[in-house]
Structure formats: C-alpha cells, structure tokens
Design a protein around this motif. Structure first.
Motif: not given
Length: 599
Positions: A179, A187, A191-192, A227-231
C-alpha cells in the motif's frame, strides 16, 4: 531427490505449471546453483492475443497488432489543431489545474522537483501537491521536504511567491512497501481529494539487482494503480516510463509492445527464488535488453495495461533526460547520472576516450521539455475523455537530432571556454569504434596517469583518489556503452500532434517542441549548470579558471611534444636504417637552406 526436483521445490509450483512462461531449466551435473533459465517460447497467452483488438472511441482506437498494444491516433481528427477548435470551449492548462490537487511519486527526484516547481509557478491556482516521501538518513518527511524546497531550484518561487510553497504537502510512505507504506488516514485523504497522479518513482540504476528493480518499477506501479482505483475524482494518471524500454527493437512506435514474460510470473519468480540464483538467471531473463531497468520498465507498461482497467492513463517515455533548457533555471541539474557523470570527468580532464558511434543520434532531451509534456498530457487526458491509453515518446532524435560527435565536440568547446576549478588536465576526448583500441588507449591516457597522480598525492601527504575515480568511470561507461553504439528511431507523432492542440499561450508556457533547441547554446548552458549546481562553483571564479586552463593547454602541448620526441629517439636507437634516413633528410634540408640567398 534429483537435482531437477530440488530446483522445482525452490521455484513456485504455480509458476512452473503456468503456461504463460515457457522456460527450459538446464542444470549442471555438479551443482544445482548453476541453473539457468532460457526462454523457449513467447508467452502463449500473449501470442494468442496478437489478433486485432479495437475499442473504438470516436476516431481513436486501441489496437493490438502482432503483440503491439497502444493508441494509434489520426492527428487530424483526434488531435485537432488549436486553430480549428472553438476558442470558447478551450480550457487553458493553468485554468484546468486551478482548484485541483495532484499526487506525485518520485517528487524528490530529479524530474519530480522540476515538476513540482513548474506546477506551482505556472499553475498558481492549483490547490495542493501531495508528495510521496520516505524517511531517509534519520530525516523525517517534513525535513526532507524543507530541504528540497530550500534548494536553488525553488529560490525564485520562494522569493516572489513564498505562499505557493505551502501547497506542497508530504505524504509519508515507501514505494517498496505494501500500500506504498501510506497510512490509512493519508490514503483516505488522497482518495477524496486527488484529481491528477504523476508516477515518476523508479530506480534508474542500470546495474540494479533484478529483485529491487522489480519491486520498485513493477510492484510500485501495481500498488499505485490499486490506490488510483479508489480515488473518487481521478481524471488522469501519468506514468513515466522510458523510450528505451523497447530497446530490443530499432523502430519504436507509440504503442505498448508485448513483453517476453507475463509480469505476474516475474513477480512470482523474485518472491520464490533465492537472490543469488536470481542474479545468475538475470542475463537469461532480460534477453536482448542491456539491463534490469529497461526490462522492468517494459514489463511495468504491460502490467499497467492489464491492471488499469478504465483508469484514464497516459504513458510518457523520455529518452536520455539531462539538464533543463530554460526552466526554472537554464542548465539546472542535480545528479551525475547518465552522460552527466562522463561529461564531468571530461571537464576535469580525467576522461578522454570512449567507444561510441559518432554519427549515431544522441537522443538527449532537456528535463523541462519532459515535464511540460507530462503536464500537457494530463490536461489532454482529463479534458478529452476516452478509454484508451495515450503514449508519448518524448525524444529529440526524430525532429531535431544531434549526433554524438557533435555533442562531444560542443561539450569540449564549452568546458574549455567555461572550465572547472582545479582541472587535473586539459580536456580532450576521442570517440572510437574499436573496443580493443579504446582499451589500449585507455591504459595510457586513463590508468597510467591515474596511478602516477595517486603516487604524487601520497608523496605530498594527500589522499589518493584518481584511480578510484577511474574505476567508477569504467563501470559507468560499461552501463552506457550499449546506448552509444546503437541507434533507435523513436516515433513521436502523438507528441507533435498534442503540441498543436495547445493555444499559442500554452505552447509558450508549456513548451515541449524540441525543434526550438539551439544545441550549441544548450550545451553551453548545460556546462555552466554543471559548474554551478553540481560543483558549486561561482561565476566569479571563471577568470582564474581560464588562466589555469591556458597553462594546462601549453602543458598538454609540451607533453605531446615530449612523447613524440621520446618515441622518435627510441625508434632511432632501435633502427639503423631509420637513423640513416633521418641523417640524409637533415643533410638535404641543410643544402636547401644554403641555396637561399638571405640565409
């Protein structure tokens, strides 16, 4: 148990059974440690997917032809010229970045620093820039960030608009960790809030061990994509690769080429094999590529294609990145990587010969050209949404080439015009095609003088260092030799088309048109930047350095004369015929001079 079964026990059973990596394992009858892996066939899965795959989006299409994947653009339709656009719908680059937050990996590296400075200076309404930084040498992330922002690169910005520097926020982490080593709270913050991601973190050491190179260049990329998939608001992911990731072919287009192995299998391999065995297998695994850097960068691109899904991705592939052209400071450089280390040794008079094809293209590109392209590529990806990968070969060889011979001659001219303090010898250099001749010549002009200088240093009570430098230079030359004796054609149609979609103002502020480079002037700024930023030498010391250079020049001529005379004397003593010819020649000259009346 047989030797084969011993090796099978070491390697992942899943990897051995997988049809996606076909290998033959040859074991020595004496030691299982001498196992070697040789590629037998290309990944069957990749081979079977070599049919044409099209994901249409307007006039663009992602294609896979003979294993080559990429976005092939019709520049007239997909990359419309600015003059044909509706000016009212055009969003200037600074306006696009206004109110948006950016996440950068590799932000404390050479390219990362220039990227941060450019975004702060040219996109003043940007919201925040988050930098992934790992603690290092007892420094926490805040200390490392403060050290970076206090460097000469940020002096102008700090002086004119210091509030902009407060927008840079450190995110503690490590590209080699799960991660990315980022805390859950950080994180969640990323993401937000983040809209644009620039991924430039990589190990650029050519002789890096395969395990670490895979961990950073491949696993690091995979973890970032997760990580980008969760942004929530991600509009563009810019992945920095290298034009040389496909150096096993001479004609490199702006597509992703199928790799020799499935990236997941290579990751499994480094997890299961002991490092000593992995080191033995590395030459067989990388194949025609010269090092682990280009090998893992090629695999990372294909892994990105697989893992990205519907993420808005663009890949920027620079060639050999060196000092800045204009921004933020002409000639700015902060490392001795690549040609810069050899140029420094040349300027010091410590390096004089290398194997190189002088008529081949030296595909070097200024760092600010690459950064401007990255910023524009993110703008393009976000404002013209498609489900395709955009790939940009950022090079100079296609539209404004300079040959190695020209580059070296310009460099020699400028290091003599703007010499370094305390040069060891007068700078000169020769490019040779023959490795044998270069080795012999190197013994006389590199190693013998190095040992003599170190002996002299010991006699004077000083610490010897020249031989040590020569050993380092030899290793550096070994790493770079492949790129000096080979030549590639990097197609850059996408880069050219992208530039013409920009407004005149954006073209000027985010310049990446390489045809504007004046090579002689650029090399001069490069040498001055080397002197100022790497050797920390002030312009006021130039007059004294030039006087010293003049003395070294005459000493250089004197030494050549001494060598010629000693060689001639040696030959005269060893050859009676040569001695007789020389005596006869002198007699004829004397007779001729006596015929001249005024003599």
């Amino acid at each position: 148990m047989s030797e084969n079964s011993n090796v099978n026990h070491v390697i992942s059973p899943t990897l051995l059974k997988s049809p996606t990596i076909a290998t033959s394992i040859a074991l020595s009858s004496t030691s299982p440690a001498s196992a070697s892996i040789t590629t037998a066939t290309i990944n069957p899965t990749l081979a079977s997917s070599a049919s044409t795959i099209t994901r249409a989006s307007g006039t663009t299409a992602t294609t896979m032809l003979n294993g080559h994947v990429g976005t092939q653009f019709n520049s007239k339709s997909n990359f419309e010229d600015y003059s044909s656009c509706n000016e009212a719908n055009y969003i200037p680059i600074p306006q696009f970045y206004a109110g948006r937050s950016v996440f950068i990996t590799g932000g404390t590296g050479f390219m990362g620093k220039v990227l941060v400075e450019k975004l702060l200076r040219s996109c003043p309404d940007i919201k925040n820039i988050y930098l992934l930084i790992r603690p290092k040498r007892g420094q926490d992330v805040s200390d490392r960030l403060n050290e970076m922002l206090n460097a000469p690169l940020f002096e102008k910005l700090g002086r004119e608009n210091p509030k902009e520097l407060c927008k840079v926020i450190p995110i503690g982490g490590d590209i080699t960790s799960e991660q990315l080593g980022i805390s859950e709270s950080d994180q969640a913050l990323l993401c937000r809030t983040v809209s644009i991601v620039f991924h430039s973190a990589a190990t650029v050491k050519f002789d890096e061990k395969l395990k670490l190179s895979v961990t950073i260049n491949m696993l690091g990329t995979k973890r970032l994509v997760e990580l980008c998939h969760r942004m929530m608001f991600l509009e563009a992911l810019i992945h920095v690769s290298t034009a040389y990731c496909n150096c096993d072919r001479t004609d490199v287009q702006e597509v992703i080429y199928a790799p020799p192995y499935n990236p997941d299998d290579i990751i499994s391999l480094i997890n299961w094999l002991p490092e000593d065995m992995l080191d033995q297998l590395t030459p067989s695994l990388i194949g025609k590529r010269p090092n682990t850097y280009t090998f893992t960068k090629a695999l990372a691109e294909h892994m990105l294609l697989k893992e990205a899904g519907n993420l808005p991705v663009a890949i920027v592939r620079p060639s050999i990145v060196i000092a800045s052209l204009n921004e933020p400071l002409a000639g700015w450089i902060d490392n001795f990587n690549g040609p810069t280390g050899l140029l420094s040794a040349l300027a010091k008079g410590l390096f004089r010969s290398i194997v190189c094809e002088q008529n081949y293209v030296a595909d070097v590109v200024p760092v600010d050209i690459v950064i401007n392209l990255m910023i524009a590529a993110a703008w393009r990806k976000a404002t013209h949404k498609t489900d395709n990968f955009s790939i940009y070969n950022c090079c100079t060889g296609q539209r404004h080439p300079i040959r190695w011979g020209e580059f070296v001659n310009h460099t020699l001219s400028m290091v003599r015009k703007h010499p370094l303090e305390s040069c060891v010898w007068y700078p000169s250099g020769v490019l040779r095609r023959s490795t044998t001749l270069n080795t012999i010549y190197g013994i006389f002009v590199h190693y013998i003088p190095a040992y003599l200088l170190d002996v002299l240093a010991r006699l004077m009570g000083k610490k010897p260092f020249v031989v040590k430098i020569q050993h380092k230079l030899y290793k550096a030359v070994e790493c770079l030799n492949y790129f000096a004796v080979n030549q590639w054609e990097f197609k850059d149609d996408n880069v050219h088309a992208l530039f013409h979609t920009l407004s005149p103002k954006d073209r000027n502020n985010f310049l990446f048109d390489v045809t504007n480079i004046d090579w002689l002037k650029y090399v001069e700024q490069y040498v001055l930047g080397l002197r100022q930023f790497l050797f920390k030498q002030r312009p006021e010391s130039l007059p004294a350095s030039r006087k010293r250079m003049t003395r070294l020049y005459y000493l250089h001529l004197l030494s050549k004369l001494v060598v010629v005379m000693c060689t001639w004397r040696f030959l005269m003593k060893r050859s009676k015929r040569l001695n007789a010819l020389w005596t006869a020649f002198l007699q004829y000259i004397t007779k001729f001079l006596r015929l001249i009346p005024f003599l």
